[in-house]
Design a protein around this motif. Structure first.
Motif, PDB file in Angstrom:
ATOM      1  N   PHE A   1      15.335  19.379  72.727  1.00 14.91           N
ATOM      2  CA  PHE A   1      15.143  17.928  72.760  1.00 14.91           C
ATOM      3  C   PHE A   1      13.973  17.432  71.923  1.00 14.91           C
ATOM      4  CE2 PHE A   1      13.138  14.192  74.771  1.00 14.91           C
ATOM      5  CZ  PHE A   1      14.132  13.257  74.532  1.00 14.91           C
ATOM      6  N   PRO A   2      12.794  18.089  71.924  1.00 13.60           N
ATOM      7  CA  PRO A   2      11.684  17.579  71.091  1.00 13.60           C
ATOM      8  C   PRO A   2      12.024  17.451  69.616  1.00 13.60           C
ATOM      9  CG  PRO A   2      10.867  19.197  72.656  1.00 13.60           C
ATOM     10  CD  PRO A   2      12.368  19.225  72.755  1.00 13.60           C
ATOM     11  N   GLN A   3      13.049  18.172  69.142  1.00 17.96           N
ATOM     12  CA  GLN A   3      13.399  18.104  67.725  1.00 17.96           C
ATOM     13  C   GLN A   3      13.988  16.756  67.330  1.00 17.96           C
ATOM     14  OE1 GLN A   3      12.531  20.627  65.639  1.00 17.96           O
ATOM     15  NE2 GLN A   3      11.589  21.422  67.505  1.00 17.96           N
ATOM     16  N   VAL A   4      14.507  15.999  68.301  1.00 14.51           N
ATOM     17  CA  VAL A   4      15.090  14.694  67.975  1.00 14.51           C
ATOM     18  C   VAL A   4      14.022  13.598  67.968  1.00 14.51           C
ATOM     19  CG1 VAL A   4      17.277  15.428  68.989  1.00 14.51           C
ATOM     20  CG2 VAL A   4      15.686  14.086  70.362  1.00 14.51           C
ATOM     21  N   LEU A   5      12.802  13.930  68.351  1.00 16.56           N
ATOM     22  CA  LEU A   5      11.714  12.963  68.372  1.00 16.56           C
ATOM     23  C   LEU A   5      10.925  13.048  67.071  1.00 16.56           C
ATOM     24  CD1 LEU A   5      10.336  13.577  71.991  1.00 16.56           C
ATOM     25  CD2 LEU A   5      12.025  11.877  71.269  1.00 16.56           C
ATOM     26  N   SER A   6      10.468  11.912  66.604  1.00 15.80           N
ATOM     27  CA  SER A   6       9.621  11.903  65.409  1.00 15.80           C
ATOM     28  C   SER A   6       8.215  12.378  65.773  1.00 15.80           C
ATOM     29  CB  SER A   6       9.558  10.499  64.815  1.00 15.80           C
ATOM     30  OG  SER A   6       8.881   9.616  65.702  1.00 15.80           O
TER      31      SER A   6
ATOM     32  N   TRP B   1       4.700  23.182  71.611  1.00 17.42           N
ATOM     33  CA  TRP B   1       5.731  22.541  72.434  1.00 17.42           C
ATOM     34  C   TRP B   1       6.844  21.921  71.578  1.00 17.42           C
ATOM     35  CZ3 TRP B   1       7.165  17.342  72.631  1.00 17.42           C
ATOM     36  CH2 TRP B   1       8.010  16.966  73.680  1.00 17.42           C
ATOM     37  N   SER B   2       6.455  21.306  70.472  1.00 15.12           N
ATOM     38  CA  SER B   2       7.438  20.613  69.641  1.00 15.12           C
ATOM     39  C   SER B   2       8.250  21.560  68.759  1.00 15.12           C
ATOM     40  CB  SER B   2       6.742  19.574  68.755  1.00 15.12           C
ATOM     41  OG  SER B   2       5.828  20.203  67.867  1.00 15.12           O
ATOM     42  N   SER B   3       7.821  22.818  68.629  1.00 17.16           N
ATOM     43  CA  SER B   3       8.489  23.755  67.714  1.00 17.16           C
ATOM     44  C   SER B   3       9.300  24.830  68.420  1.00 17.16           C
ATOM     45  CB  SER B   3       7.452  24.440  66.813  1.00 17.16           C
ATOM     46  OG  SER B   3       6.717  23.509  66.066  1.00 17.16           O
ATOM     47  N   VAL B   4       8.977  25.129  69.664  1.00 19.10           N
ATOM     48  CA  VAL B   4       9.622  26.253  70.364  1.00 19.10           C
ATOM     49  C   VAL B   4      11.126  26.078  70.444  1.00 19.10           C
ATOM     50  CG1 VAL B   4       9.914  27.300  72.638  1.00 19.10           C
ATOM     51  CG2 VAL B   4       7.644  27.053  71.671  1.00 19.10           C
ATOM     52  N   GLY B   5      11.589  24.855  70.744  1.00 23.90           N
ATOM     53  CA  GLY B   5      13.021  24.634  70.938  1.00 23.90           C
ATOM     54  C   GLY B   5      13.845  24.959  69.715  1.00 23.90           C
ATOM     55  N   PHE B   6      13.376  24.549  68.550  1.00 26.72           N
ATOM     56  CA  PHE B   6      14.128  24.815  67.323  1.00 26.72           C
ATOM     57  C   PHE B   6      14.245  26.309  67.077  1.00 26.72           C
ATOM     58  CE2 PHE B   6      14.163  25.788  62.805  1.00 26.72           C
ATOM     59  CZ  PHE B   6      15.273  25.083  62.369  1.00 26.72           C
ATOM     60  N   TYR B   7      13.138  27.026  67.191  1.00 26.11           N
ATOM     61  CA  TYR B   7      13.169  28.461  66.899  1.00 26.11           C
ATOM     62  C   TYR B   7      13.841  29.260  68.002  1.00 26.11           C
ATOM     63  CZ  TYR B   7      10.428  27.460  62.828  1.00 26.11           C
ATOM     64  OH  TYR B   7      10.039  26.953  61.606  1.00 26.11           O
ATOM     65  N   MET B   8      13.891  28.721  69.214  1.00 29.42           N
ATOM     66  CA  MET B   8      14.688  29.352  70.254  1.00 29.42           C
ATOM     67  C   MET B   8      16.167  29.328  69.879  1.00 29.42           C
ATOM     68  SD  MET B   8      15.546  28.021  74.047  1.00 29.42           S
ATOM     69  CE  MET B   8      16.654  26.892  73.222  1.00 29.42           C
ATOM     70  N   VAL B   9      16.641  28.163  69.402  1.00 32.11           N
ATOM     71  CA  VAL B   9      18.032  28.063  68.962  1.00 32.11           C
ATOM     72  C   VAL B   9      18.265  28.939  67.742  1.00 32.11           C
ATOM     73  CG1 VAL B   9      19.786  26.472  68.071  1.00 32.11           C
ATOM     74  CG2 VAL B   9      18.281  25.752  69.933  1.00 32.11           C
ATOM     75  N   TYR B  10      17.300  28.987  66.844  1.00 34.32           N
ATOM     76  CA  TYR B  10      17.397  29.822  65.636  1.00 34.32           C
ATOM     77  C   TYR B  10      17.528  31.296  65.999  1.00 34.32           C
ATOM     78  CZ  TYR B  10      15.810  32.093  61.314  1.00 34.32           C
ATOM     79  OH  TYR B  10      15.691  32.904  60.206  1.00 34.32           O
ATOM     80  N   PHE B  11      16.684  31.763  66.895  1.00 32.19           N
ATOM     81  CA  PHE B  11      16.754  33.165  67.312  1.00 32.19           C
ATOM     82  C   PHE B  11      18.004  33.432  68.156  1.00 32.19           C
ATOM     83  CE2 PHE B  11      11.896  33.208  66.977  1.00 32.19           C
ATOM     84  CZ  PHE B  11      11.943  33.728  65.706  1.00 32.19           C
ATOM     85  N   SER B  12      18.449  32.440  68.915  1.00 34.80           N
ATOM     86  CA  SER B  12      19.674  32.613  69.703  1.00 34.80           C
ATOM     87  C   SER B  12      20.871  32.833  68.785  1.00 34.80           C
ATOM     88  CB  SER B  12      19.910  31.379  70.584  1.00 34.80           C
ATOM     89  OG  SER B  12      18.919  31.253  71.565  1.00 34.80           O
ATOM     90  N   SER B  13      20.922  32.084  67.688  1.00 29.28           N
ATOM     91  CA  SER B  13      22.011  32.277  66.729  1.00 29.28           C
ATOM     92  C   SER B  13      21.940  33.655  66.098  1.00 29.28           C
ATOM     93  CB  SER B  13      21.938  31.200  65.643  1.00 29.28           C
ATOM     94  OG  SER B  13      22.031  29.906  66.196  1.00 29.28           O
ATOM     95  N   ALA B  14      20.717  34.118  65.804  1.00 30.77           N
ATOM     96  CA  ALA B  14      20.569  35.454  65.229  1.00 30.77           C
ATOM     97  C   ALA B  14      20.967  36.532  66.237  1.00 30.77           C
ATOM     98  CB  ALA B  14      19.125  35.664  64.773  1.00 30.77           C
ATOM     99  N   MET B  15      20.639  36.344  67.498  1.00 31.33           N
ATOM    100  CA  MET B  15      21.011  37.315  68.530  1.00 31.33           C
ATOM    101  C   MET B  15      22.515  37.363  68.744  1.00 31.33           C
ATOM    102  SD  MET B  15      18.085  36.885  71.467  1.00 31.33           S
ATOM    103  CE  MET B  15      16.347  37.059  71.067  1.00 31.33           C
ATOM    104  N   ALA B  16      23.155  36.217  68.559  1.00 34.60           N
ATOM    105  CA  ALA B  16      24.609  36.176  68.745  1.00 34.60           C
ATOM    106  C   ALA B  16      25.333  37.040  67.728  1.00 34.60           C
ATOM    107  CB  ALA B  16      25.097  34.733  68.662  1.00 34.60           C
ATOM    108  N   SER B  17      24.692  37.327  66.589  1.00 35.63           N
ATOM    109  CA  SER B  17      25.317  38.165  65.565  1.00 35.63           C
ATOM    110  C   SER B  17      25.166  39.656  65.859  1.00 35.63           C
ATOM    111  CB  SER B  17      24.723  37.849  64.191  1.00 35.63           C
ATOM    112  OG  SER B  17      23.346  38.191  64.148  1.00 35.63           O
TER     113      SER B  17
END
Length: 325
Positions: free
Chosen positions: A139-144, A197-213
């Motif tokens: 969610f923080p990624q959608v905030l400026s 706080w504002s960066s963790v969410g993006f890299y969590m999704v990034y690493f989740s995509s990498a783990m899915a492979s």
């Protein structure tokens, strides 16, 4: 034999001519993007290098070439101890703390959301509600940046209406009436908390995509061999995500060096108090505001080479052979 060679030669020439035409066709589509990149990206860099060796004030078209005089002022005058050294020190701290904290938290959350739950039918799964947690953390990624700064200003308020003070009051901790971002010893920590706080969410999704492979059979084989979740993480997940972690480290390093926006919004005197949160971007802003655009460009050139050197070292020190699945 010679007759065969003569017969086969023309098709090769025709193929070569066709390949050249295809290359020219592809190159024609690259002319506009490359031209825009040269004009909009590389040209400002070149202009910054040029103006850093002049006495330009930002508006007057009549400026003179002064060579390395601006750089000499930065490193020999009071500007060095008052502005440049604190800014470099704070950026260096951010460069270490922010990437380490973000990557560690993002890897932990990604691992829990992908393979941290109970196994079912011999297959490792993420914790319950993984999809919801991904949305919540992202969610923080959608905030400026401005909204994030204003939001955390309210959290760090020095009175009883500040969220942090209110939470501490529940546990009987006295209010910090001086303010969380008004203390020179705490202000940089408070800003870095917001950056993490504002960066963790993006890299969590990034690493989740990498783990899915990563093939599920690898985790299942480890589980059959009796490996714990901690062993699975350090012996399987971490080595296979090495390239993704290296990429994340580089981008987070750039974010850490470019923390001026949050510092400007959240801190007193846009880098205070007492230069407690001064960063290189703030030094550049102050020079521009005071009509010393050439000095600001000189600081930008220093930051450019500082960033370039750090990124090159990061790429060199983390280079290794790829792990094949």
């Amino acid at each position: 034999m010679s007759d065969t060679a003569k017969v086969s030669a023309p098709p090769r020439r025709r193929k070569s001519a066709s390949k050249r035409r295809a290359n020219w066709f592809v190159a024609s589509f690259l002319v506009l993007p490359v031209a825009l990149y040269l004009i909009l990206v590389l040209s400002p860099f070149a202009q910054a290098f040029q103006f850093s060796m002049t006495n330009w004030n930002g508006t007057n078209p009549d400026y003179k070439f002064v060579g390395l005089e601006n750089f000499k002022k930065l490193f020999t005058s009071d500007l060095y101890s008052v502005y440049l050294i604190p800014a470099l020190k704070h950026n260096a701290i951010m460069l270490i703390v922010v990437p380490l904290a973000v990557i560690a938290l993002a890897l932990f959350f990604a691992f829990m959301l992908n393979v941290g739950g109970k196994s079912r039918g011999g297959r490792m799964r993420g914790v319950g509600g993984s999809a919801f947690y991904k949305i919540l953390f992202f969610f923080p990624q959608v905030l400026s940046v401005v909204m994030i700064g204003i939001l955390w200003q309210a959290i760090y308020r020095s009175d009883e209406y500040g969220l942090l003070n209110a939470l501490l009051a529940i546990f009987g901790v006295p209010l910090k009436s001086s303010g969380w971002v008004s203390d020179p010893s705490l202000v940089l920590v408070m800003v870095m908390i917001v950056m993490v706080w504002s960066s963790v969410g993006f890299y969590m999704v990034y690493f989740s995509s990498a783990m899915a492979s990563i093939p599920a059979e690898i985790y299942e084989a480890a589980m059959i061999d009796g490996s714990s979740r901690v062993q699975t993480f350090f012996k399987i997940t971490l080595p296979l995500l090495f390239d993704s972690i290296r990429t994340a480290w580089i981008y987070l390093g750039i974010i850490a060096l470019d923390g001026f926006a949050l510092v400007f919004i959240m801190t007193p005197q846009q880098g205070g108090p007492d230069h407690g949160s001064e960063v290189m971007g703030g030094v550049m802003y102050n020079f521009f505001s005071n009509g010393q655009a050439a000095m600001a460009c000189a600081v930008g050139v220093i930051l450019f080479f500082f960033t370039l050197t750090l990124m090159a070292l990061s790429m060199r020190l983390t280079r290794r052979e790829n792990v094949e699945l």
